[in-house]
Design a protein around this motif. Structure first.
Motif, PDB file in Angstrom:
ATOM      1  N   THR A 132      27.127  74.608 -29.156  1.00 57.19           N
ATOM      2  CA  THR A 132      26.160  74.975 -30.202  1.00 57.19           C
ATOM      3  C   THR A 132      26.835  75.155 -31.554  1.00 57.19           C
ATOM      4  O   THR A 132      26.323  74.712 -32.590  1.00 57.19           O
ATOM      5  N   GLN A 138      26.371  68.733 -33.174  1.00 56.38           N
ATOM      6  CA  GLN A 138      24.968  68.336 -33.047  1.00 56.38           C
ATOM      7  C   GLN A 138      24.696  66.915 -33.523  1.00 56.38           C
ATOM      8  O   GLN A 138      23.558  66.448 -33.453  1.00 56.38           O
ATOM      9  N   GLY A 141      22.442  64.358 -31.583  1.00 50.78           N
ATOM     10  CA  GLY A 141      22.028  65.151 -30.433  1.00 50.78           C
ATOM     11  C   GLY A 141      23.156  65.508 -29.491  1.00 50.78           C
ATOM     12  O   GLY A 141      22.908  65.832 -28.323  1.00 50.78           O
ATOM     13  N   ARG A 143      25.740  63.385 -28.816  1.00 50.25           N
ATOM     14  CA  ARG A 143      26.371  62.176 -28.290  1.00 50.25           C
ATOM     15  C   ARG A 143      27.750  61.933 -28.912  1.00 50.25           C
ATOM     16  O   ARG A 143      28.693  61.516 -28.219  1.00 50.25           O
ATOM     17  N   ALA A 166      22.249  68.285 -22.783  1.00 53.56           N
ATOM     18  CA  ALA A 166      20.871  68.767 -22.622  1.00 53.56           C
ATOM     19  C   ALA A 166      20.777  70.194 -23.162  1.00 53.56           C
ATOM     20  O   ALA A 166      21.799  70.819 -23.459  1.00 53.56           O
ATOM     21  N   PRO A 167      19.564  70.724 -23.267  1.00 52.01           N
ATOM     22  CA  PRO A 167      19.404  72.075 -23.811  1.00 52.01           C
ATOM     23  C   PRO A 167      19.913  73.175 -22.893  1.00 52.01           C
ATOM     24  O   PRO A 167      20.092  74.307 -23.335  1.00 52.01           O
ATOM     25  N   VAL A 186      22.025  61.730 -23.011  1.00 50.24           N
ATOM     26  CA  VAL A 186      21.450  62.811 -23.814  1.00 50.24           C
ATOM     27  C   VAL A 186      20.004  62.997 -23.362  1.00 50.24           C
ATOM     28  O   VAL A 186      19.204  62.048 -23.377  1.00 50.24           O
ATOM     29  N   GLN A 188      16.598  65.242 -23.883  1.00 51.14           N
ATOM     30  CA  GLN A 188      15.852  66.176 -24.712  1.00 51.14           C
ATOM     31  C   GLN A 188      14.654  66.715 -23.918  1.00 51.14           C
ATOM     32  O   GLN A 188      14.216  66.083 -22.939  1.00 51.14           O
ATOM     33  N   PRO A 189      14.100  67.859 -24.316  1.00 52.73           N
ATOM     34  CA  PRO A 189      12.951  68.416 -23.582  1.00 52.73           C
ATOM     35  C   PRO A 189      11.790  67.434 -23.431  1.00 52.73           C
ATOM     36  O   PRO A 189      11.125  67.411 -22.393  1.00 52.73           O
ATOM     37  N   GLN A 190      11.569  66.612 -24.446  1.00 53.84           N
ATOM     38  CA  GLN A 190      10.457  65.657 -24.378  1.00 53.84           C
ATOM     39  C   GLN A 190      10.713  64.512 -23.394  1.00 53.84           C
ATOM     40  O   GLN A 190       9.804  63.729 -23.094  1.00 53.84           O
ATOM     41  N   ASP A 191      11.965  64.422 -22.882  1.00 57.10           N
ATOM     42  CA  ASP A 191      12.293  63.366 -21.920  1.00 57.10           C
ATOM     43  C   ASP A 191      12.015  63.790 -20.472  1.00 57.10           C
ATOM     44  O   ASP A 191      12.207  63.000 -19.550  1.00 57.10           O
TER      45      ASP A 191
END
Length: 400
Positions: A132, A138, A141, A143, A166-167, A186, A188-191
């Motif tokens: 973080t 960052q 994302g 990568r 990931a988060p 990578v 993401q939550p939307q994935d």
């Protein structure tokens, strides 16, 4: 790390790259390596045909790891080597060299903490990293940092790794398996719906064989199926804590922090015999092995600075059924005579009519030895001295 043990061995034997290779069976020895060097001049000069083949293996060992070329034949970690020999008899069989693997483990982790110091050690070949607050962490994302770490690890060790970004830890663990070997994924939550929900439930770290079978019996095959179940229904079928965790995990929720320091709760040593041993017919051999296991556990405790007071044994019979027994005593110990004495008492609580294929000794309830030293001084279990000489404890009858 990608096929870690096998990859370390390929650094030693580069002529085996691209071939099916299995690690397991015997332990590597410096004497054997010296013989190979004397015969061939250099390890990389050994002809491929000179290596032993898995198809000739006879014994009861299990595979520690295998190269990706071997995995294409269905060979995998923890598989019995005799079964693996039927699947891929042409695979090359190499012995285990834990000393070398630990050296490379320390090396790749040193590379990581130099860039991302918030690292959780998850064993010899896996870590979690919280980046973080890493400068530039960052970018894209995460990568960019993942690829930088891959390159730095390869430059320092010659080894490759796969990274999941990931988060949280739950999703990062899953993502790290997406593009092996040497991949970066990578997530993401939307994935979640597209990449996680189609996967089998067993892909969630924490859903074991029994829970997986129960879910399947209830008609829940994919993680998406699991995510569609109401929380109350999961609690009803799996209990309050585990049901709630299943609900959260299926939705990609995990609030566990990356833990940079952790304490072991137990230390153990066990061995699988080359042949089944019987408590009556093989008493002397079993007793010698049992004593050695106690000594090795004591050595581990002393070397790492811990003591424990819950001592137990584990037996696996010829029919693959396992049994454990343990006793918690008043005084912490890290001494082999004391461990053997209490473990011997545990043995008296175990049925010994059947032949035995595996024997293990465990010490749990660990604390730092410095904290327990004052309590242990002068106690029988702390040092073994008040009960008499060391040989007195060693002569306790076992397997009778």
């Amino acid at each position: 790390m990608d096929a870690f043990f096998a990859s370390v061995e390929l650094l030693r034997y580069p002529q085996l790259k691209g071939l099916p290779v299995v690690i397991g069976g015997s332990r590597h020895s410096a004497e054997h390596e010296a013989q190979l060097l004397a015969q061939w001049g250099a390890l990389e000069q050994i002809p491929v045909d000179a290596f032993p083949r898995l198809g000739r293996y006879v014994g009861r060992g299990v595979i520690t790891t295998a190269t990706y070329a071997a995995r294409q034949f269905g060979v995998g970690s923890a598989m019995g080597m005799m079964k693996a020999a039927r699947l891929c008899p042409q695979a090359i069989l190499l012995p285990i060299d834990f000393v070398r693997y630990r050296q490379y483990s320390r090396a790749f982790k040193e590379v990581i903490v130099a860039t991302a110091p918030v690292m959780e050690d998850r064993g010899i070949d896996e870590v979690y990293i919280d980046f973080t607050h890493v400068p530039g962490g960052q970018a894209e994302g995460g990568r960019v940092l993942a690829m930088q770490l891959q390159q730095a690890i390869f430059a320092a060790t010659g080894l490759t790794c796969s990274v999941g970004v990931a988060p949280n830890k739950l999703l990062a663990k899953m993502a790290s398996e997406f593009n092996k070997p040497q991949g970066v994924s990578v997530l993401q939550p939307q994935d979640l719906e597209a990449q996680i929900w189609p996967l089998p439930c067993r892909k969630i770290n924490g859903i074991g064989p029994k829970a997986g079978a129960k879910l399947e019996a209830l008609g829940i095959v994919s993680i998406g199926d699991l995510a569609q179940q109401p929380l109350a229904w999961l609690v009803q079928h799996f209990g309050k804590a585990y049901g709630a965790w299943l609900h959260a995990a299926s939705h990609g929720l995990d609030d566990r922090p990356v833990v940079t320091e952790s304490e072991p709760v137990s230390m153990s040593r066990e061995t699988t015999f080359a042949r089944d041993l019987h408590a009556h017919h093989d008493r002397a051999e079993l007793t010698a092995i049992f004593t050695q296991l106690c000594e090795r556990v004591a050595d581990d405790l002393q070397r790492k600075g811990y003591a424990g007071r819950t001592i137990g044994v584990k037996l696996r019979y010829a029919n693959f059924k396992s049994v454990t027994r343990e006793i918690t005593v008043d005084t912490f110990t890290q001494e082999a005579p004391a461990i053997r004495r209490v473990a011997g008492q545990c043995l008296k609580r175990v049925p010994l009519e059947q032949s035995i294929r595996l024997l293990g000794v465990r010490v749990g309830g660990l604390v730092h030895w410095d904290a327990a030293k004052q309590q242990a001084q002068g106690e029988v279990l702390g040092s073994g001295r008040k009960a008499g000489a060391k040989g007195d404890l060693w002569s306790l009858p076992l397997f009778d």
